[in-house]
Design an enzyme around this catalytic site. Structure first.
Site, PDB file in Angstrom:
ATOM      1  N   GLU A 101       6.780  -6.484  -1.043  1.00  0.00           N
ATOM      2  CA  GLU A 101       6.671  -7.640  -0.146  1.00  0.00           C
ATOM      3  C   GLU A 101       5.197  -7.783   0.190  1.00  0.00           C
ATOM      4  O   GLU A 101       4.660  -7.013   0.978  1.00  0.00           O
ATOM      5  CB  GLU A 101       7.478  -7.397   1.145  1.00  0.00           C
ATOM      6  CG  GLU A 101       8.935  -7.021   0.912  1.00  0.00           C
ATOM      7  CD  GLU A 101       9.797  -8.205   0.548  1.00  0.00           C
ATOM      8  OE1 GLU A 101       9.310  -9.346   0.655  1.00  0.00           O
ATOM      9  OE2 GLU A 101      10.942  -7.993   0.129  1.00  0.00           O
ATOM     10  N   CYS A 149       2.806 -12.413   7.288  1.00  0.00           N
ATOM     11  CA  CYS A 149       2.792 -12.727   5.849  1.00  0.00           C
ATOM     12  C   CYS A 149       3.295 -14.131   5.562  1.00  0.00           C
ATOM     13  O   CYS A 149       2.843 -14.776   4.632  1.00  0.00           O
ATOM     14  CB  CYS A 149       3.627 -11.708   5.102  1.00  0.00           C
ATOM     15  SG  CYS A 149       5.305 -11.570   5.737  1.00  0.00           S
ATOM     16  N   GLU A 209      -5.902 -15.258   1.261  1.00  0.00           N
ATOM     17  CA  GLU A 209      -5.179 -15.098   2.525  1.00  0.00           C
ATOM     18  C   GLU A 209      -6.168 -14.648   3.598  1.00  0.00           C
ATOM     19  O   GLU A 209      -6.865 -13.647   3.420  1.00  0.00           O
ATOM     20  CB  GLU A 209      -4.097 -14.024   2.330  1.00  0.00           C
ATOM     21  CG  GLU A 209      -3.236 -13.796   3.552  1.00  0.00           C
ATOM     22  CD  GLU A 209      -2.305 -12.581   3.381  1.00  0.00           C
ATOM     23  OE1 GLU A 209      -2.767 -11.537   2.875  1.00  0.00           O
ATOM     24  OE2 GLU A 209      -1.139 -12.696   3.778  1.00  0.00           O
ATOM     25  N   TRP A 260       0.987  -2.766   9.618  1.00  0.00           N
ATOM     26  CA  TRP A 260       0.861  -2.703  11.071  1.00  0.00           C
ATOM     27  C   TRP A 260       1.254  -4.004  11.756  1.00  0.00           C
ATOM     28  O   TRP A 260       1.404  -4.034  12.969  1.00  0.00           O
ATOM     29  CB  TRP A 260      -0.611  -2.385  11.439  1.00  0.00           C
ATOM     30  CG  TRP A 260      -1.581  -3.204  10.630  1.00  0.00           C
ATOM     31  CD1 TRP A 260      -2.186  -2.814   9.472  1.00  0.00           C
ATOM     32  CD2 TRP A 260      -1.994  -4.557  10.849  1.00  0.00           C
ATOM     33  NE1 TRP A 260      -2.955  -3.838   8.961  1.00  0.00           N
ATOM     34  CE2 TRP A 260      -2.858  -4.919   9.791  1.00  0.00           C
ATOM     35  CE3 TRP A 260      -1.730  -5.501  11.847  1.00  0.00           C
ATOM     36  CZ2 TRP A 260      -3.450  -6.176   9.700  1.00  0.00           C
ATOM     37  CZ3 TRP A 260      -2.308  -6.748  11.747  1.00  0.00           C
ATOM     38  CH2 TRP A 260      -3.155  -7.081  10.686  1.00  0.00           C
TER      39      TRP A 260
HETATM   40  P1  NAD Z   1      -2.220  -2.576   3.187  1.00  0.00           P
HETATM   41  O1  NAD Z   1      -1.763  -2.843   1.806  1.00  0.00           O
HETATM   42  O2  NAD Z   1      -3.627  -2.209   3.411  1.00  0.00           O
HETATM   43  O3  NAD Z   1      -1.344  -1.401   3.855  1.00  0.00           O
HETATM   44  C1  NAD Z   1       0.053  -1.445   3.927  1.00  0.00           C
HETATM   45  C2  NAD Z   1       0.611  -0.030   3.912  1.00  0.00           C
HETATM   46  O4  NAD Z   1       0.274   0.598   2.672  1.00  0.00           O
HETATM   47  C3  NAD Z   1       0.046   0.884   4.992  1.00  0.00           C
HETATM   48  O5  NAD Z   1       1.069   1.727   5.459  1.00  0.00           O
HETATM   49  C4  NAD Z   1      -1.011   1.688   4.253  1.00  0.00           C
HETATM   50  O6  NAD Z   1      -1.278   2.932   4.850  1.00  0.00           O
HETATM   51  C5  NAD Z   1      -0.346   1.852   2.904  1.00  0.00           C
HETATM   52  N1  NAD Z   1      -1.254   2.105   1.789  1.00  0.00           N
HETATM   53  C6  NAD Z   1      -2.576   1.788   1.687  1.00  0.00           C
HETATM   54  N2  NAD Z   1      -3.041   2.161   0.478  1.00  0.00           N
HETATM   55  C7  NAD Z   1      -2.010   2.681  -0.199  1.00  0.00           C
HETATM   56  C8  NAD Z   1      -1.865   3.233  -1.507  1.00  0.00           C
HETATM   57  N3  NAD Z   1      -2.889   3.288  -2.365  1.00  0.00           N
HETATM   58  N4  NAD Z   1      -0.655   3.690  -1.883  1.00  0.00           N
HETATM   59  C9  NAD Z   1       0.404   3.610  -1.058  1.00  0.00           C
HETATM   60  N5  NAD Z   1       0.324   3.117   0.202  1.00  0.00           N
HETATM   61  C10 NAD Z   1      -0.870   2.652   0.621  1.00  0.00           C
HETATM   62  O7  NAD Z   1      -1.785  -3.870   3.990  1.00  0.00           O
HETATM   63  P2  NAD Z   1      -2.334  -4.365   5.397  1.00  0.00           P
HETATM   64  O8  NAD Z   1      -3.620  -5.033   5.172  1.00  0.00           O
HETATM   65  O9  NAD Z   1      -2.267  -3.279   6.370  1.00  0.00           O
HETATM   66  O10 NAD Z   1      -1.203  -5.438   5.771  1.00  0.00           O
HETATM   67  C11 NAD Z   1      -1.423  -6.783   5.722  1.00  0.00           C
HETATM   68  C12 NAD Z   1      -0.900  -7.356   4.421  1.00  0.00           C
HETATM   69  O11 NAD Z   1       0.506  -7.155   4.344  1.00  0.00           O
HETATM   70  C13 NAD Z   1      -1.119  -8.862   4.326  1.00  0.00           C
HETATM   71  O12 NAD Z   1      -1.549  -9.187   3.034  1.00  0.00           O
HETATM   72  C14 NAD Z   1       0.270  -9.418   4.580  1.00  0.00           C
HETATM   73  O13 NAD Z   1       0.490 -10.690   4.042  1.00  0.00           O
HETATM   74  C15 NAD Z   1       1.138  -8.375   3.969  1.00  0.00           C
HETATM   75  N6  NAD Z   1       2.495  -8.417   4.530  1.00  0.00           N
HETATM   76  C16 NAD Z   1       3.507  -8.879   3.745  1.00  0.00           C
HETATM   77  C17 NAD Z   1       4.795  -8.981   4.258  1.00  0.00           C
HETATM   78  C18 NAD Z   1       5.945  -9.520   3.426  1.00  0.00           C
HETATM   79  O14 NAD Z   1       7.088  -9.404   3.850  1.00  0.00           O
HETATM   80  N7  NAD Z   1       5.701 -10.125   2.278  1.00  0.00           N
HETATM   81  C19 NAD Z   1       5.037  -8.614   5.577  1.00  0.00           C
HETATM   82  C20 NAD Z   1       3.977  -8.135   6.340  1.00  0.00           C
HETATM   83  C21 NAD Z   1       2.711  -8.036   5.809  1.00  0.00           C
END
Ligand code: NAD
Length: 520
Positions: free
Chosen positions: A258, A292, A390, A161
């Site tokens: 990522e 991130c 983080e 998000w």
């Molecule tokens: P999250 O892992 O909770 O969710 C990310 C996505 O995965 C969402 O669409 C969610 O619905 C989906 N999801 C959740 N559980 C899942 C499962 N078991 N199987 C498949 N999909 C699933 O992440 P978040 O907390 O919403 O996002 C923040 C994190 O994302 C932070 O750790 C941030 O650093 C990271 N991030 C990394 C990058 C990068 O480019 N490296 C960019 C943006 C965010």
């Protein structure tokens, strides 16, 4: 103090209805979303069943050969049209991103620019990057080798998000340019932004089945995507990334991951301190730290530590927090109540264990329900959660260092390895120092944007920050399977008639020695 805006008023119901109609879903189930600007209801997002997801993949799979057959130039033209549409519609897109995420308008516009840059890079360069290549064969002239880059098929894109347009589109655009079709699952909080991008993609001439958006809870819907895809491209937390990798591993499909970061910034003794402070403000507090690649650790040469600390604290105190669509917002709100709980807990944990809050450290419900002040900590030590974990909020810790070897060692003392930044007026020394940092990207005299917006260069993580690279040639080739076609002529690779196996081995040995001597 800023009066709360009414997010519901900022987003007309007709827009919500038009966008939600684009979700690939047939069931009557919906999921409500709320705006972080004022916690008011935004939309009831239709939820895709497992059958809906399977249908989306079937349609994507049926279309994929004809999408691939169009060729990279024709696909690239659609990406370039998308570039133009995204820039032309930046006002509506930015409004939507702000309403769904609570970030500042300028942070929202950066997403739009990044997606435009990505569309242009792959729109212009896909044909070159995907071109079949000749490689040397075992015997010059006699063995011709052609390497082809075929699309993998249907790529699943699962995105978070925090940067809903950037993360929702930049990976998928590369997959599309490579001749794949895409089924995407954005985070539940930011589905509308993803749908607004989809609307423009379709207007740019991308067929409906080439990019579909499904919605649903992460584990269920995300799992169904991984079970049907030929490659999964996941952006999100490290914890979920491990689950995604395991599930992809069971099916032996490729996974680009990522993930999170605990990114260090290093300020050398000869740095331009004003520039470093400006970089730290952007690098720590863009999108209220929910980025991130943002910095949660700043290491400063001891001789300039007091001066940097004083200027950084003063500049942070002067940041204008607000919630709304106006350009004057410098730092927006956190995106959810869960984020506020997490960030508050990390700061309280540090405070109660002896860290000093130099500035910030408080929730600001007077600005928006989940708003938190930009916060600088000092005296963070092992045992405090923000030492290693983080925080993913507007919270950074300052540490002095005595020599650059120590700074590099501290920067590398993390399971993560996503982004870093080095500040020094000696560019050559800074670049040498940068190459010793174990991260996928390092910005010299810039916080984040120099690498992230340089689309020709790869970006991604080391260790717990992920696998694979987005952007650059690496970012498109990961969505292809390389195929080598070798054509042998003149001489076979088996023993010729009349030669024993032993004689043939001796002939080969001579040939190998000769080729090494002649550097063939
Ligand atoms: P999250 O892992 O909770 O969710 C990310 C996505 O995965 C969402 O669409 C969610 O619905 C989906 N999801 C959740 N559980 C899942 C499962 N078991 N199987 C498949 N999909 C699933 O992440 P978040 O907390 O919403 O996002 C923040 C994190 O994302 C932070 O750790 C941030 O650093 C990271 N991030 C990394 C990058 C990068 O480019 N490296 C960019 C943006 C965010």
């Amino acid at each position: 103090m800023t009066a709360h805006v009414s997010a519901a008023r900022l987003l007309p119901a007709a827009t919500v209805d038009r966008l939600t109609a684009l979700v690939s879903a047939t069931s009557s189930a919906t999921q409500p979303t709320f705006s972080p600007l004022d916690a008011s209801p935004l939309a009831e997002v239709p939820q895709s069943s497992t059958t809906d997801i399977q249908h989306a993949f079937a349609a994507a799979r049926a279309l994929q050969p004809s999408w691939a057959a169009l060729g990279p130039r024709a696909r690239g033209r659609r990406l370039l049209e998308f570039h133009d549409l995204v820039l032309a519609h930046q006002v509506e897109l930015a409004d939507l991103i702000v309403v769904e995420t609570g970030k500042s308008r300028s942070d929202a516009v950066e997403e739009i620019f990044h997606v435009a840059l990505t569309a242009r890079y792959y729109g212009e360069h896909a044909a070159r990057l995907l071109r079949s290549e000749r490689r040397p064969g075992i015997f010059p002239i006699l063995t011709r080798v052609d390497v082809h880059h075929h699309p993998k098929g249907v790529v699943a894109v699962i995105s978070p998000w925090n940067y809903p347009l950037t993360m929702g589109f930049s990976d998928g655009l590369a997959a599309l340019a490579a001749g794949n079709t895409v089924v995407a699952k954005p985070d539940a909080q930011t589905t509308l932004t993803a749908l607004a991008g989809l609307e423009l993609l379709r207007r740019a001439g991308v067929p409906d089945a080439a990019w579909q958006i499904v919605a649903g809870p992460g584990p269920e819907a995300g799992g169904a995507l991984i079970d049907a895809a030929d490659h999964v491209c996941f952006t999100g937390s490290t914890a979920t990334g491990r689950t995604v990798a395991e599930r992809a591993g069971r099916r032996l499909i490729g996974a680009s991951l990522e993930l999170g970061g605990k990114n260090p910034m290093i300020v050398c003794a000869d740095a331009d301190l004003d520039a470093a402070v400006d970089g730290a403000l952007r690098g720590c507090f863009a999108n209220a730290g929910q980025l991130c690649v943002s910095f949660e650790r700043i290491y400063v040469a001891r001789e300039v530590y007091p001066a940097f600390r004083e200027r950084f604290v003063a500049a942070t105190r002067a940041l204008r927090l607000s919630a709304g669509l106006a350009w004057d917002c410098e730092v927006g709100t956190l995106t959810s109540e869960a984020q506020l709980t997490k960030v508050t807990a990390a700061v309280e944990d540090a405070r109660t264990r002896g860290a000093t809050v130099l500035v910030g450290g408080r929730a600001r419900p007077d600005i928006a329900p989940w708003c938190f002040e930009p916060t600088i900590l000092e005296g963070v030590r092992p045992g405090m959660s923000c030492w290693r974990e983080e925080t993913f909020g507007p919270v950074v810790a300052l540490y002095p260092f005595d020599d650059e070897d120590a700074a590099v060692a501290k920067a590398n003392d993390s399971e993560h390895g996503l982004n870093a930044s080095v500040w020094s007026t000696d560019h050559r020394r800074a670049r040498a120092l940068a190459s010793r940092i174990r991260t996928g990207t390092v910005n010299v005299n810039e916080a984040i944007g120099a690498t992230f917006a340089s689309l020709a260069a790869p970006m991604g993580g080391v260790g717990a920050s992920g696998l694979g690279r987005r952007q650059g040639p690496e970012g498109i080739l990961r969505f292809t399977r390389a195929q080598s076609v070798a054509t042998q002529r003149g001489m076979s690779l088996g023993a010729p008639d009349g030669q024993s196996r032993e004689q043939f081995a001796a002939t080969m040995t001579k040939a190998l020695r000769l080729m090494r001597r002649l550097r063939l």
